[in-house]
Motif scaffolding. Structure first.
Motif: not given
Length: 553
Positions: A383-410
């Protein structure tokens, strides 16, 4: 330019070299004499002066209306002010100034950071150098071979290394077809000009093809980070080249071969660098490939990464970040690849290979999903939550559909996007046009963005406040020198001042001593991360670190 003394291990360095080699536009001036005493490479590039020319100026001469503007700045304070500065060619542009007082060589001085503002990016043209300015000192093929021979002979006598770099513009034929041959030639002139501005006096750059260059980096010691230099060279393509009314976007592929590792002969080194460059292009372009990674070792490592992905062998370890009061406020998820014979494969080895082979997108998405599922596990079990930071590659960020795919996973893991932070590099920030849309989409969903290793790039200062960035993580290079080198203290303080003025929080990364912690905290750093508190730990040990009660049934 005098060479700086660098020794990793004892890691001693002349005090001025820390600022001198920095790619942020900054300088130090003596407050009594109003004379410059030190200047960074980033400032020389921004204003178009040589080091000798810049140091011969006085601060008022940088202002477009020098007398009234500088007097007003001194009277009312520098930090946060917007002023109009003047380049060496007479053109003017607006900058936002952040500064801090310091004692330099026993004298009362001031460190100033001058970052271009939105006005420059949106309305002011990028001035191209005249043809005569870039042709001065341009090396032809014969002179290239002569200087390379001298560099190799010198390296042999002093047991040093030499790097031969092959750089070629990507998709040049398509650029020429779209914009015309004349515009492309102007672009090549601009690239030649900036390459000359990036290299040291002992280095050599030559245009060895219609759209290619060969660069010889001389007098390298065994700790010299050649890959990082290549990344700096690629940063000249971060902004479009403006030719008349056209904005031309360029990219390049870079291959590197090293003496004596790859060969002891220049012709073979050049061929090896060219082979590596073609591999970089085959992997998608705008990438860097070391010739040594074209060997059997690279092939084996790529295969091992692929096997690890299929077998689910990768692991995440979590390094805590602490508030100034000593409480854990966040974890950074760090990717680990178990080695065949125990231990772990260094991320510095497997991440570049994953990027070159295109596996970084699948690997990066696995990290996002794994971290999100871990958040759900902590919530359901403790019953506890601590934010987590993950590293995202520039190649990921610019790949088509990355933002929606990441949100779907989360969301698919049942995690709140507001509890996820994406750490991106300055390289991603430099690719402003590609990064803006996905970052805005993710930020609207609650994702927090942090810029990792801040302070080692240069152009990102122009974009920070135009992207949804909330956190700056100061590069450990500066944090490790707090309390040891005065200019490191001044640079960190200037970064903190700038970040807070832009509404961002600051993480001091790589804190290893109590002195570093105290100085970073006194300067206003909001979060501390480093071995002083804890190394990265496995997920199973996080509840013990946090003092959470036993797992709920």
């Amino acid at each position: 330019m005098a060479a700086s003394v660098v020794q990793r291990g004892g890691d001693t360095r002349t005090a001025s070299s820390l600022l001198r080699g920095n790619q942020m536009p900054m300088w130090i001036y003596d407050r009594e004499t109003s004379r410059f005493v030190e200047v960074s490479e980033g400032a020389l590039r921004q204003y178009g002066y040589t080091r000798e020319e810049f140091l011969a100026l006085t601060p008022p001469q940088l202002f477009a209306t020098e007398k009234t503007s500088f007097v007003e700045a001194k009277k009312n304070g520098h930090s946060g002010r917007v002023a109009k500065h003047r380049r060496s060619d007479g053109t003017s542009f607006p900058v936002r100034i952040h500064s801090n007082a310091l004692i330099y060589n026993g004298r009362l001085s001031r460190l100033v950071v001058a970052s271009p503002t939105d006005v420059l990016l949106e309305s002011s043209p990028v001035m191209l150098p005249t043809r005569s300015s870039w042709t001065m000192g341009l090396t032809d093929r014969g002179l290239l071979k002569q200087r390379a021979a001298e560099a190799l002979a010198h390296a042999d006598r002093r047991r040093r290394r030499v790097a031969v770099v092959s750089m070629d513009i990507d998709h040049f034929a398509e650029v020429a077809e779209r914009h015309g041959d004349a515009a492309c030639e102007t672009c090549m002139e601009r690239v030649t000009y900036w390459l000359h501005r990036r290299i040291r006096g002992m280095d050599t750059v030559a245009r060895t093809g219609v759209h290619g260059f060969t660069i010889v980096l001389a007098e390298l010691d065994h700790h010299f980070d050649i890959y990082r230099v290549a990344e700096a060279l690629l940063k000249i393509f971060a902004e479009p080249v403006k030719v008349d009314d056209q904005s031309i976007i360029l990219s390049a592929s870079v291959g590197i071969a090293v003496y004596p590792d790859d060969s002891r002969e220049f012709e073979r080194l050049e061929h090896a660098a060219d082979t590596a460059m073609h591999q970089a292009r085959a992997s998608g372009g705008h990438r860097i490939a070391m010739f040594s990674l074209e060997s059997k070792e690279r092939t084996e490592l790529a295969a091992y990464i692929q096997e690890a992905l299929k077998a689910g062998s990768f692991r995440l370890h979590y390094q805590p970040q602490y508030s100034p009061t000593g409480t854990v406020c966040k974890f950074e998820a760090l990717l680990r690849l178990p080695g065949k014979n125990g231990g772990f494969v260094s991320p510095d080895l497997f991440i570049p290979v994953a990027e070159e082979t295109g596996m970084i997108e699948e690997l990066g998405m696995w990290v996002i999903e794994e971290a999100s599922c871990q958040l759900r596990t902590w919530k359901s079990c403790f019953d506890s939550t601590v934010p987590i930071a993950v590293n995202v590659s520039p190649l990921q960020l610019k790949s088509a559909g990355f933002a929606q795919a990441a949100l779907d996973k989360i969301r698919g893991c049942g995690a709140d996007p507001a509890c996820i932070e994406f750490e991106i590099t300055e390289r991603a920030v430099l690719n402003f046009n590609e990064a803006l849309e996905p970052m805005q989409q993710l930020a609207r969903a609650g994702i927090v963005f942090a810029v990792d290793d801040f302070g080692t790039g240069y152009s990102s200062l122009q974009h920070l406040h135009r992207l949804p960035i909330s956190v700056l993580k100061i590069d450990r290079y500066f944090i490790n020198r707090l309390g040891v080198q005065r200019d490191a203290d001044a640079i960190v303080e200037a970064i903190v001042s700038m970040a807070h003025a832009l509404g961002m929080s600051v993480v001091a990364e790589g804190v290893e001593t109590q002195q570093q912690r105290e100085i970073a905290t006194s300067m206003g750093c909001d979060t501390i991360q480093g071995f002083l508190f804890s190394a990265a730990i496995e997920a199973q040990f996080v509840p013990l670190l946090m003092g959470w009660p036993e797992e709920r049934g």
